[in-house]
Scaffold this active site. Structure first.
Site, PDB file in Angstrom:
ATOM      1  N   ASP A 193       0.861  -1.176   0.000  1.00  0.00           N
ATOM      2  CA  ASP A 193       0.000   0.000   0.000  1.00  0.00           C
ATOM      3  C   ASP A 193       0.905   1.237   0.000  1.00  0.00           C
ATOM      4  O   ASP A 193       1.511   1.574   1.019  1.00  0.00           O
ATOM      5  CB  ASP A 193      -0.887  -0.037   1.254  1.00  0.00           C
ATOM      6  CG  ASP A 193      -1.676   1.244   1.439  1.00  0.00           C
ATOM      7  OD1 ASP A 193      -1.496   2.187   0.651  1.00  0.00           O
ATOM      8  OD2 ASP A 193      -2.473   1.300   2.400  1.00  0.00           O
ATOM      9  N   GLN A 196       0.760   6.600   0.741  1.00  0.00           N
ATOM     10  CA  GLN A 196       1.535   7.697   1.336  1.00  0.00           C
ATOM     11  C   GLN A 196       2.951   7.767   0.779  1.00  0.00           C
ATOM     12  O   GLN A 196       3.622   8.790   0.923  1.00  0.00           O
ATOM     13  CB  GLN A 196       1.607   7.542   2.867  1.00  0.00           C
ATOM     14  CG  GLN A 196       0.267   7.617   3.577  1.00  0.00           C
ATOM     15  CD  GLN A 196      -0.415   8.980   3.438  1.00  0.00           C
ATOM     16  OE1 GLN A 196       0.231   9.995   3.171  1.00  0.00           O
ATOM     17  NE2 GLN A 196      -1.717   9.008   3.625  1.00  0.00           N
ATOM     18  N   CYS A 356      -8.639   6.245   9.706  1.00  0.00           N
ATOM     19  CA  CYS A 356      -8.925   4.924   9.090  1.00  0.00           C
ATOM     20  C   CYS A 356      -7.917   3.898   9.563  1.00  0.00           C
ATOM     21  O   CYS A 356      -7.455   3.051   8.775  1.00  0.00           O
ATOM     22  CB  CYS A 356      -8.944   4.999   7.569  1.00  0.00           C
ATOM     23  SG  CYS A 356     -10.151   6.151   6.942  1.00  0.00           S
TER      24      CYS A 356
HETATM   25  N1  7TS Z   1      -3.699   3.522   2.393  1.00  0.00           N
HETATM   26  C1  7TS Z   1      -3.122   4.547   3.035  1.00  0.00           C
HETATM   27  C2  7TS Z   1      -1.800   4.345   3.704  1.00  0.00           C
HETATM   28  C3  7TS Z   1      -3.769   5.774   3.060  1.00  0.00           C
HETATM   29  O1  7TS Z   1      -3.196   6.804   3.697  1.00  0.00           O
HETATM   30  C4  7TS Z   1      -5.024   5.931   2.414  1.00  0.00           C
HETATM   31  C5  7TS Z   1      -5.809   7.208   2.510  1.00  0.00           C
HETATM   32  C6  7TS Z   1      -5.544   4.834   1.723  1.00  0.00           C
HETATM   33  C7  7TS Z   1      -4.867   3.642   1.736  1.00  0.00           C
HETATM   34  C8  7TS Z   1      -6.820   4.931   0.954  1.00  0.00           C
HETATM   35  O2  7TS Z   1      -6.652   5.795  -0.135  1.00  0.00           O
HETATM   36  P1  7TS Z   1      -7.925   6.286  -0.977  1.00  0.00           P
HETATM   37  O3  7TS Z   1      -7.367   7.271  -1.927  1.00  0.00           O
HETATM   38  O4  7TS Z   1      -8.491   5.073  -1.627  1.00  0.00           O
HETATM   39  O5  7TS Z   1      -8.861   6.889   0.027  1.00  0.00           O
HETATM   40  N2  7TS Z   1      -5.555   7.935   3.686  1.00  0.00           N
HETATM   41  C9  7TS Z   1      -6.270   8.956   4.169  1.00  0.00           C
HETATM   42  C10 7TS Z   1      -5.904   9.620   5.345  1.00  0.00           C
HETATM   43  O6  7TS Z   1      -4.909   9.339   6.011  1.00  0.00           O
HETATM   44  N3  7TS Z   1      -6.787  10.588   5.605  1.00  0.00           N
HETATM   45  O7  7TS Z   1      -7.734  10.571   4.640  1.00  0.00           O
HETATM   46  C11 7TS Z   1      -7.406   9.549   3.747  1.00  0.00           C
END
Ligand code: 7TS
Length: 401
Positions: A193, A196, A356
């Protein structure tokens, strides 16, 4: 590279006194990216892969050109880039397709309590349906994933390893390359994943040797609604599609159908055309800034933020050894959501919540934290305003004691 000239690309930074420190949730969007999305909508606006007319051909070139940009960014093949709605849908795709195909009774899936829910929950679902076991890397005393602790849970039963590259709540960089090497010795598949990581550091999937890697456009100056699943070509080929319909087929009979090659068999229906084109522009923009500068800014701002925060009594920092510009903390005795209202009054945007990552919050014995997260357009003045906001929040809530 001059931050003050970079800031001119961001409308909100020029036209308000906003201090934006919620970059881990989403980054701001610069003008060249917005211009490119507008260009598609205004000048083209048509569907792709219908190339009998000039406009559609042009839109297809931009859409597929964006895939080429992603392939170059990650050092992979064009066919290994699947466009998705974001990291969450990319990670879900791997679990729903490959996971449901390969996981069997008694298999083990390694993940961690440091994961964003999107990296953990798709595998919870597979484990429940297949009677497999979820195994968690024990976090060390700083709540970090270490190679040593990974070795403790890796076994001959490990089929899948699903871990973050950078934690969204703690800002730690996972020693993923060594973890991948060890997992491969056991024949396990590794899904990284990188939601970030992609915005903040260069990623070379060949060098990492990961099997899958996911990220979102909106955290790296791109639009919302677009993300990427990288997968090794031979693995993507073995995976069945999970969505069926337009655009992804070769031939359709009444009772069966054959599907296109990867990546197209996973991109059902009219694709996320404007999103992908916007992501292509975001990659160009990030490349023009350069990851060296981005990482340098993260380090400078992180060091300054921590140094200033350590001088404040009555706050608890949960990740004083953060590797990136992500700092999680609380003001002692104040609920983070209450504190967040004071930050908002000061026009300092931070996130208060569980990020989350509820299992991690439980490890920290907190329901939520305040999280400040930087990007390359932030300045030391932003950090000063953020520090002032902490003082204001403390003074405000201290007045009730
Ligand atoms: N994995 C990580 C490490 C993340 O930070 C996020 C989103 C996701 C997966 C999911 O990404 P998305 O684009 O599908 O939503 N993180 C965050 C956060 O830290 N605050 O809001 C979204």
């Amino acid at each position: 590279m001059d931050v003050h000239s970079i800031r001119k690309d961001f409308y909100i930074l020029v036209n308000s006194d906003l201090v934006y420190l919620d970059n881990a949730a989403s980054s701001l969007k610069p003008k060249p990216v917005i211009d490119m999305i507008n260009f598609y909508n205004e000048r083209l606006g048509v569907n792709v892969h219908r190339g009998v007319y000039r406009l559609s051909h042009e839109a297809t070139e931009l859409y597929e050109g964006a895939r080429e940009k992603v392939a170059k960014l990650l050092n992979c093949r064009f066919e290994e880039v699947v466009f998705t709605r974001g990291t969450s849908s990319a990670l879900n795709l791997v679990a729903s397709s490959l996971g449901m195909q390969i996981i069997e009774l008694g298999d083990e899936i390694i993940t961690s309590e440091l994961e964003h829910h999107s990296s953990m929950l798709p595998w919870q679902n597979v484990a429940r349906k297949k009677n497999a076991k979820l195994v968690f890397v024990p976090l060390d005393e700083d709540k970090r994933i270490t190679v040593e602790n990974f070795k403790k849970v890796l076994s001959d039963k490990t089929k899948v390893v699903a871990l973050n590259y950078i934690s969204n709540a703690m800002g730690y960089i996972t020693p993923i390359k060594e973890i991948i090497r060890l997992a491969h010795e056991k024949g396990a598949i590794v899904i990284v994943d990188s939601a970030q990581a992609a915005p903040h550091m260069p990623i070379d999937v060949k060098d990492l040797d990961c099997d899958f890697l996911a990220f979102s456009g909106h955290k790296m100056c791109g639009p919302t609604g677009i993300g990427v699943l990288y997968g090794k070509h031979h693995l993507l080929q073995t995976m069945e599609p999970v969505e069926f319909g337009g655009d992804m087929i070769d031939t359709v009979e009444l009772s069966c159908a054959t599907f296109k090659e990867t990546p197209y068999k996973f991109e059902t229906g009219t694709p996320i055309i404007g999103g992908a084109i916007g992501l292509g522009a975001a990659i160009d923009y990030i490349n023009s800034i350069g990851y060296d500068f981005i990482m340098q800014q993260d380090n400078i701002l992180r060091d300054y933020m921590l140094q200033e925060m350590k001088n404040i009594n009555g706050i608890t920092i949960y990740n004083p050894k953060t590797d990136t510009g992500i700092v999680s903390f609380n003001i002692d005795g104040v609920h983070p959501h209450d504190a967040a209202t004071v930050f908002d009054q000061e026009n300092v945007a931070i996130r208060a919540g569980h990020h989350c990552a509820q299992p991690l919050m439980r490890c920290l014995n907190q329901v939520a934290t305040i999280r400040a997260s930087t990007y390359f357009y932030n300045t030391k003045e932003d950090i000063d305003r953020f520090i002032q906001a902490i003082h204001k929040a403390k003074a405000f809530f201290d007045s009730f004691i």
